[in-house]
Write an enzyme that holds these catalytic residues in place. Structure first.
Site, PDB file in Angstrom:
ATOM      1  N   HIS A  34       0.827  -1.202   0.000  1.00 18.42           N
ATOM      2  CA  HIS A  34       0.000   0.000   0.000  1.00 18.42           C
ATOM      3  C   HIS A  34       0.869   1.263   0.000  1.00 18.42           C
ATOM      4  CE1 HIS A  34      -3.389  -2.633   0.915  1.00 18.42           C
ATOM      5  NE2 HIS A  34      -4.195  -1.603   0.729  1.00 18.42           N
ATOM      6  N   ASP A 156      -8.427   3.311  -0.683  1.00 18.21           N
ATOM      7  CA  ASP A 156      -7.038   3.288  -1.147  1.00 18.21           C
ATOM      8  C   ASP A 156      -6.794   4.276  -2.280  1.00 18.21           C
ATOM      9  OD1 ASP A 156      -6.398   1.371   0.708  1.00 18.21           O
ATOM     10  OD2 ASP A 156      -6.407  -0.304  -0.716  1.00 18.21           O
ATOM     11  N   ASP A 169      -9.058  -0.727  -4.642  1.00 18.52           N
ATOM     12  CA  ASP A 169      -8.578  -1.217  -3.356  1.00 18.52           C
ATOM     13  C   ASP A 169      -7.496  -2.251  -3.631  1.00 18.52           C
ATOM     14  OD1 ASP A 169      -9.632  -1.098  -0.296  1.00 18.52           O
ATOM     15  OD2 ASP A 169      -8.841  -3.085  -0.733  1.00 18.52           O
TER      16      ASP A 169
END
Length: 266
Positions: A34, A156, A169
């Protein structure tokens, strides 16, 4: 038995996902992925920028630098993997410009009373062929009731492409060591079992509220393109159909009713 043999044969013929099958799974890996995806430009032409970000994030998260090249190769596959939204031409993340993207979009919304049965009735309008039969039952299994409070979360990535808005995501789940483990029908099972379907419907309702309040002339039916849940280890398969991406565009009626249920008002 024939179906089982067919699935087994397909898995045996499927190419390996390579080094990413050996990269550790779990929350620590997810935070690394991420962090990298939040900070890179999606254009593969920014090779030097990618190397800098990957190196810095590997060091920050305590991983050895020999993972630099495998991660860079995975990023290239993620960015070039085909995305096929409903009612629009296919594209890829590499075509999304930095100014057309928001990362870690937060939301904080008030809730009124809510229970699993009411949420299940709304999600019964889900149109996704691999999910619609399972969602009400999965929700009812939660058996929850809340009397109010707040719904808080982070999306995200939200991005705009060709006049439509999407949310993405990033999922770092290790589902297997071949691309066959990331086929769409398998991803649908994961989406149901892990309750990711609930997550993306809530995200969509929150994003719809944000866009209605911030973008003049926005209408869900015209401007919302859908959601992409990207199981990044399995994206970019040389096989067809593409693997690693779960897509849905929730029905407008469902999102409107979900907004009413959650008391999401402008």
């Amino acid at each position: 038995l024939h179906l089982l043999q067919t699935a087994t044969d397909r898995a045996e013929r499927s190419p390996s996902i390579g080094a990413m099958a050996d990269f550790e799974a779990g929350a620590r890996a997810g935070l690394l992925f991420h962090d990298i995806l939040e900070h890179i430009d999606f254009s593969p032409e920014d090779a030097d920028g990618w190397r800098t970000v990957v190196r810095e994030r590997l060091e920050a998260h305590g991983y050895p630098l020999h993972w630099m090249e495998p991660l860079r190769a995975m990023l290239a596959r993620v960015m070039e993997a085909p995305l096929t939204p409903e009612g629009a031409a296919p594209f890829s993340f590499s075509q999304v410009r930095r100014p057309d993207r928001l990362t870690e979009l937060g939301f904080h919304l008030p809730l009124r009373g809510l229970d699993a049965a009411a949420l299940g009735r709304v999600l019964a309008h889900c149109r996704h062929p691999n999910l619609r039969e399972r969602l009400p039952q999965r929700i009812e299994q939660l058996a929850f009731h809340v009397d109010g409070g707040y719904l808080k979360g982070y999306i995200d990535a939200v991005f705009r492409h060709d006049g439509r808005y999407y949310l993405a995501d990033w999922k770092s789940n290790l589902l297997g060591d071949t691309y066959a483990a990331y086929r769409p029908e398998i991803l649908a099972e994961v989406m149901a079992d892990a309750y990711y379907f609930l997550q993306y419907h809530l995200y969509t309702a929150a994003l719809d509220r944000f866009l209605r309040s911030s973008c003049a002339g926005y209408r869900y039916g015209d401007h919302f393109g859908g959601i992409f849940y990207c199981f990044i280890r399995g994206m970019g398969s040389p096989d067809s159909p593409p693997t690693g991406v779960f897509y849905d565009r929730p029905a407008e009626r469902l999102i409107a009713e979900l907004g009413d249920l959650l008391s999401i008002d402008i």
